[in-house]
Design an enzyme around this catalytic site. Structure first.
Site: not given
Length: 468
Positions: A315-317
């Site tokens: 989700w963060h990248g």
């Protein structure tokens, strides 16, 4: 547009607050905030506003279908279809480049895509999707007005970088809310504290971090490496918690209560506790919409944790380092639960705290570098492979030691303790309330002034979580 820009502080925000203050009724207030939110988003990326509008329209329609077809296959198809389309938008815009790039690397093809990332898509897609799921579960009522749902999804305080606000958090306040002097004052205080975190701490520490972490790591000394990663350790906290403080403060000024997103995570005594205090709204989202539906602690506990943490990292990248970062925390959490957690709890508090800080510090190394070769080089520097110190490191350390000491104090609950003491003072003494009000106004003005001075005097002013 960012909260720490002068245009936002002295033009956009005052105009928005004044306009909604003088609005005749709640409907007009909502329309003003909605218009301001769409303008806020379109300021930087006008072409991508259509994506947010379409995502919210899909989930609005799904909510209506679910509401009209309770306990039928249509309701199931509606929530499934909305999930596919909402997550599909996130996958296309955030992850398609990653997938095609890796396919090209593996098979020698040339299908690489070049799709730019709409700011805030990770946050508003999760919010829109949580609304549909909650309507399906019966946790919230279906919103019959599209503009009200769009207001929820697009509300500018939390649009770009959270916190992840669920519809249930503000469902009642969309239709009825009360704005008082106290809520405005509390909101202003919370906002200026967040702005100070960003403008003073995050920006200053960020410049130090980039100086040493973005340089030639093959020549970085042990002193430089540790100062660089410690600076980033503090920067990312002040950056993200500062944004969350500003979002929560803005919400209060407009009559909304957003959930807390940080509760002093750097005072934690375990990694488990750290994740109960860091980015709380994301952790609770994955808990309620992924972990528990998979079975939670009841069955396949370890597998469920693995899924959650792979997704948390991803989700963060769209990069392998984020998945490694997620897997790193999965391993630590499993070890704490199954191997040494009970033994750790019996050790002195200071030992538990040092362990947690060190574990989180190492985690930020994986988080920072998308180029995995740089991770290895930094680890080498951290153990002195490229020398203990370079010329000038001693002077550099002395010049920055005070900033680090103040940062250490600022990550503790000291401000919260002082706030509670002021409240007691206001109740206990004659004219205490008036004295505290005067002190609060002076504090707000002083912190705002210092923050603006920092912004005017600095060219370094990124928000780290905007890229997520």
């Amino acid at each position: 547009m960012v909260f720490s820009s002068l245009f936002f502080l002295f033009v956009f925000l005052p105009v928005t607050l004044i306009a909604q203050h003088f609005a005749a009724d709640i409907k007009l207030k909502n329309i003003i905030i909605l218009a301001a939110s769409l303008f806020f988003y379109a300021w930087g990326e006008p072409k991508w506003i259509i994506v947010m509008i379409l995502v919210s329209l899909v989930d609005y329609g799904a909510g209506l279908l679910i509401d009209r077809n309770r306990n039928t296959p249509i309701a199931k198809w509606a929530v499934a279809g909305a999930s596919v389309l909402t997550l599909g938008a996130l996958i296309i815009f955030k992850y398609l480049n990653f997938f095609t790039g890796n396919i090209d690397s593996l098979f020698g093809t040339e299908i690489q895509t070049n799709i730019s990332l709409p700011i805030g898509i990770s946050f508003y897609t999760f919010q829109a999707l949580s609304y549909v799921v909650d309507v399906y579960r019966g946790d919230v009522k279906c919103q019959k007005s599209y503009y009200k749902l769009l207001l929820y999804v697009s509300m500018f305080p939390q649009l770009i970088a959270g916190p992840i606000v669920r519809y249930s958090d503000i469902e009642k306040e969309i239709n009825k809310r009360k704005i008082t002097y106290r809520s405005i004052s509390t909101g202003i205080t919370r906002f200026v504290i967040g702005l100070f975190k960003k403008a003073f701490f995050a920006n200053m520490l960020g410049e130090i971090a980039t100086t040493y972490l973005d340089g030639n790591l093959s020549k970085t000394s042990l002193v430089q490496a540790w100062i660089g990663i410690i600076a980033y350790f503090f920067q990312i906290y002040f950056d993200f918690s500062g944004y969350s403080d500003m979002a929560i403060g803005l919400g209060k000024m407009m009559g909304f209560s957003f959930p807390e997103n940080f509760r002093y995570p750097y005072i934690s005594k375990s990694v488990t506790e750290f994740w109960r205090r860091w980015h709380i709204t994301l952790s609770s989202f994955f808990r309620d919409y992924v972990y528990i539906p998979l079975g939670g602690n009841r069955k396949n506990h370890i597998f469920n944790l693995l899924v959650v943490w792979v997704l948390t990292g991803f989700w963060h990248g769209a990069s392998w380092n984020f998945m490694l970062w997620g897997f790193y925390y999965f391993v630590l959490l499993v070890l704490e639960k199954k191997v040494y957690g009970e033994k750790m709890a019996k050790l002195p508090s200071v030992v538990q705290h040092i362990y947690t800080i060190f574990a989180v510090l190492i985690g930020w190394i994986f988080f920072y570098f998308e180029d995995m070769s740089k991770v290895g080089k930094l680890f080498a520097s951290l153990v002195g492979a490229h020398g203990f110190a370079a010329a000038g490191d001693g002077v550099m350390f002395k010049n920055r030691i005070l900033l680090f000491v103040v940062a250490i104090i600022a990550v503790t609950p000291l401000m919260s303790i002082l706030s509670k003491k002021l409240k007691k003072f206001a109740k206990r003494y004659k004219h205490g309330k008036e004295i505290v009000q005067i002190f609060t106004i002076v504090f707000q003005v002083a912190v705002l002034f210092i923050s603006v001075c920092c912004l005017v005097g600095s060219t370094y002013n990124p928000f780290l979580y905007f890229r997520f």
